[in-house]
Design an enzyme around this catalytic site. Structure first.
Site, PDB file in Angstrom:
ATOM      1  N   ASP A 141       0.867  -1.351   0.044  1.00 18.80           N
ATOM      2  CA  ASP A 141       0.151  -0.098  -0.063  1.00 18.80           C
ATOM      3  C   ASP A 141       0.809   1.201  -0.100  1.00 18.80           C
ATOM      4  O   ASP A 141       0.376   2.428   0.459  1.00 18.80           O
ATOM      5  CB  ASP A 141      -0.896   0.066   1.127  1.00 18.80           C
ATOM      6  CG  ASP A 141      -1.990   0.936   1.103  1.00 18.80           C
ATOM      7  OD1 ASP A 141      -2.519   1.381   2.138  1.00 18.80           O
ATOM      8  OD2 ASP A 141      -2.299   1.398  -0.019  1.00 18.80           O
ATOM      9  N   LYS A 144       2.995   3.461  -5.595  1.00 17.44           N
ATOM     10  CA  LYS A 144       2.478   2.337  -6.547  1.00 17.44           C
ATOM     11  C   LYS A 144       3.471   2.102  -7.432  1.00 17.44           C
ATOM     12  O   LYS A 144       3.534   0.814  -7.997  1.00 17.44           O
ATOM     13  CB  LYS A 144       1.480   2.869  -7.175  1.00 17.44           C
ATOM     14  CG  LYS A 144       0.086   3.666  -6.334  1.00 17.44           C
ATOM     15  CD  LYS A 144      -0.226   2.684  -5.007  1.00 17.44           C
ATOM     16  CE  LYS A 144      -0.818   3.300  -4.050  1.00 17.44           C
ATOM     17  NZ  LYS A 144      -0.898   2.874  -2.624  1.00 17.44           N
ATOM     18  N   ASP A 169      -3.221  -3.097  -2.414  1.00 23.70           N
ATOM     19  CA  ASP A 169      -4.138  -2.120  -2.480  1.00 23.70           C
ATOM     20  C   ASP A 169      -3.956  -1.035  -3.924  1.00 23.70           C
ATOM     21  O   ASP A 169      -2.840  -1.197  -4.389  1.00 23.70           O
ATOM     22  CB  ASP A 169      -4.149  -1.095  -1.433  1.00 23.70           C
ATOM     23  CG  ASP A 169      -5.345  -0.293  -0.951  1.00 23.70           C
ATOM     24  OD1 ASP A 169      -5.064   1.083  -0.543  1.00 23.70           O
ATOM     25  OD2 ASP A 169      -6.611  -0.598  -1.780  1.00 23.70           O
ATOM     26  N   ASN A 170      -5.349  -0.497  -4.293  1.00 24.33           N
ATOM     27  CA  ASN A 170      -4.941   0.422  -5.389  1.00 24.33           C
ATOM     28  C   ASN A 170      -4.579   0.247  -6.716  1.00 24.33           C
ATOM     29  O   ASN A 170      -3.819   0.582  -7.494  1.00 24.33           O
ATOM     30  CB  ASN A 170      -4.142   1.720  -5.097  1.00 24.33           C
ATOM     31  CG  ASN A 170      -4.322   2.142  -3.498  1.00 24.33           C
ATOM     32  OD1 ASN A 170      -3.482   2.132  -2.765  1.00 24.33           O
ATOM     33  ND2 ASN A 170      -5.603   2.774  -3.583  1.00 24.33           N
ATOM     34  N   GLU A 199     -11.342   4.068  -1.486  1.00 22.35           N
ATOM     35  CA  GLU A 199     -11.638   4.359  -0.069  1.00 22.35           C
ATOM     36  C   GLU A 199     -12.685   5.701  -0.022  1.00 22.35           C
ATOM     37  O   GLU A 199     -12.508   6.835  -0.618  1.00 22.35           O
ATOM     38  CB  GLU A 199     -10.685   4.565   0.991  1.00 22.35           C
ATOM     39  CG  GLU A 199      -9.445   5.359   0.329  1.00 22.35           C
ATOM     40  CD  GLU A 199      -8.318   4.783  -0.262  1.00 22.35           C
ATOM     41  OE1 GLU A 199      -8.475   3.844  -0.854  1.00 22.35           O
ATOM     42  OE2 GLU A 199      -7.211   5.335  -0.073  1.00 22.35           O
TER      43      GLU A 199
HETATM   44  O1  LIG Z   1      -0.144   7.028  -2.615  1.00 23.99           O
HETATM   45  C1  LIG Z   1      -0.867   6.239  -1.984  1.00 23.99           C
HETATM   46  N1  LIG Z   1      -0.481   5.691  -0.811  1.00 23.99           N
HETATM   47  C2  LIG Z   1       1.269   5.481  -0.524  1.00 23.99           C
HETATM   48  C3  LIG Z   1       1.550   6.866  -0.242  1.00 23.99           C
HETATM   49  O2  LIG Z   1       1.699   6.576   1.328  1.00 23.99           O
HETATM   50  C4  LIG Z   1      -2.401   6.114  -1.999  1.00 23.99           C
HETATM   51  C5  LIG Z   1      -2.774   6.934  -2.869  1.00 23.99           C
HETATM   52  C6  LIG Z   1      -4.253   7.160  -2.892  1.00 23.99           C
HETATM   53  C7  LIG Z   1      -5.114   8.147  -3.802  1.00 23.99           C
HETATM   54  C8  LIG Z   1      -4.657   9.518  -3.807  1.00 23.99           C
HETATM   55  C9  LIG Z   1      -5.414  10.539  -4.538  1.00 23.99           C
HETATM   56  C10 LIG Z   1      -6.184  10.038  -5.426  1.00 23.99           C
HETATM   57  F1  LIG Z   1      -6.891  11.000  -6.162  1.00 23.99           F
HETATM   58  C11 LIG Z   1      -6.669   8.797  -5.682  1.00 23.99           C
HETATM   59  C12 LIG Z   1      -6.025   7.860  -4.506  1.00 23.99           C
HETATM   60  C13 LIG Z   1      -5.222   6.139  -2.415  1.00 23.99           C
HETATM   61  C14 LIG Z   1      -4.613   5.147  -1.802  1.00 23.99           C
HETATM   62  O3  LIG Z   1      -5.270   4.037  -1.125  1.00 23.99           O
HETATM   63  C15 LIG Z   1      -3.102   5.087  -1.670  1.00 23.99           C
HETATM   64  O4  LIG Z   1      -2.582   4.007  -0.735  1.00 23.99           O
HETATM   65 MG   LIG Z   2      -3.901   2.352  -0.388  1.00 24.59          MG
END
Ligand SMILES: O=C(NCCO)c1cc(-c2ccc(F)cc2)cc(O)c1O
Ligand SMILES: [Mg+2]
Length: 214
Positions: A141, A144, A169-170, A199
């Site tokens: 997580d 990316k 995740d993601n 989320e």
């Molecule tokens: O960068 C991420 N994690 C590592 C930093 O510690 C991260 C970003 C997003 C996200 C952000 C901005 C948006 F517009 C969409 C998604 C979501 C997540 O679950 C994530 O883990």
């Molecule tokens: Mg995430």
């Protein structure tokens, strides 16, 4: 100046959750993110899928890459079996400082080790530093673009064993295309996609579960 979002999230935990009650810590963070400020925790919908995979694996040794404020750390640690231990790596010291306090508020500090630094620097030293033979479960997580290089490093360091479960995740939003292609094409992994949503939003996202076959 003023407070950061992680600090405001921590204050919401300390004001709304009961010390030692991990369920109330999870609920306080979800409430904060739905009603005050969005934050990039795995969230309740994908969190339910995370819970089911962790419960199925029941890991003695678990690794999390990307702690942020400790929300998924708490979700995982509360489900560990007796003797289970979770190591969570966080590059950002401000995130790590908040996460330690969230994890302590949940009363889970004895099962969790928050390690500050770059995942690529730490992974080659986990065995010698923490006496880890291999991981039963890995939650990805963090940044990316590091998912793929970091699982290749885990393979090279012999930290994955036949049956190790990776959960990422993601994989849709923000997306991890090179990682997905690798685990879905590789003969060394058996992969399955769990569709869900980003989320606290209606945007599509999901988790990829990949079992390492050795
Ligand atoms: O960068 C991420 N994690 C590592 C930093 O510690 C991260 C970003 C997003 C996200 C952000 C901005 C948006 F517009 C969409 C998604 C979501 C997540 O679950 C994530 O883990
Ligand atoms: Mg995430």
């Amino acid at each position: 100046t003023g407070t950061t979002r992680p600090q405001r999230l921590l204050r919401a935990v300390q004001e709304r959750a009961t010390r030692g009650d991990s369920e109330s810590v999870i609920a306080a963070i979800d409430h904060f993110c739905r009603h005050q400020e969005w934050a990039m925790n795995v969230g309740d919908e994908k969190g339910f899928i995370l819970d089911s995979v962790v419960s199925e694996v029941s890991p003695q040794t678990a690794l999390e890459l990307g702690t942020y404020c400790g929300y998924s750390t708490v979700r995982i640690a509360r489900l560990l079996p007796p003797g289970g231990h979770l190591i969570t790596l966080e590059f950002n010291p401000n995130y790590a400082a908040v996460a330690r306090q969230v994890i302590a508020w949940a009363g889970l500090e004895d099962m969790v080790q928050v390690v500050e630094g770059a995942s690529g620097d730490w992974i080659p030293h986990l065995r010698e530093h923490f006496g880890i033979e291999s991981f039963d479960f890995v939650f990805l997580d963090h940044w990316k673009e590091l998912y793929l290089p970091d699982i290749k490093l885990l393979e090279e360091c012999g930290l994955l064993r036949k049956g190790t479960v990776l959960l990422a995740d993601n994989v849709v939003c923000p997306g991890t295309p090179d990682y997905l292609e690798y685990v879905r094409k590789s003969q060394s992994y058996e992969s399955h996609y769990f569709g869900s949503h980003l989320e606290y939003t209606r945007a599509e996202d999901g988790l990829e579960k990949s079992v390492y076959l050795g």
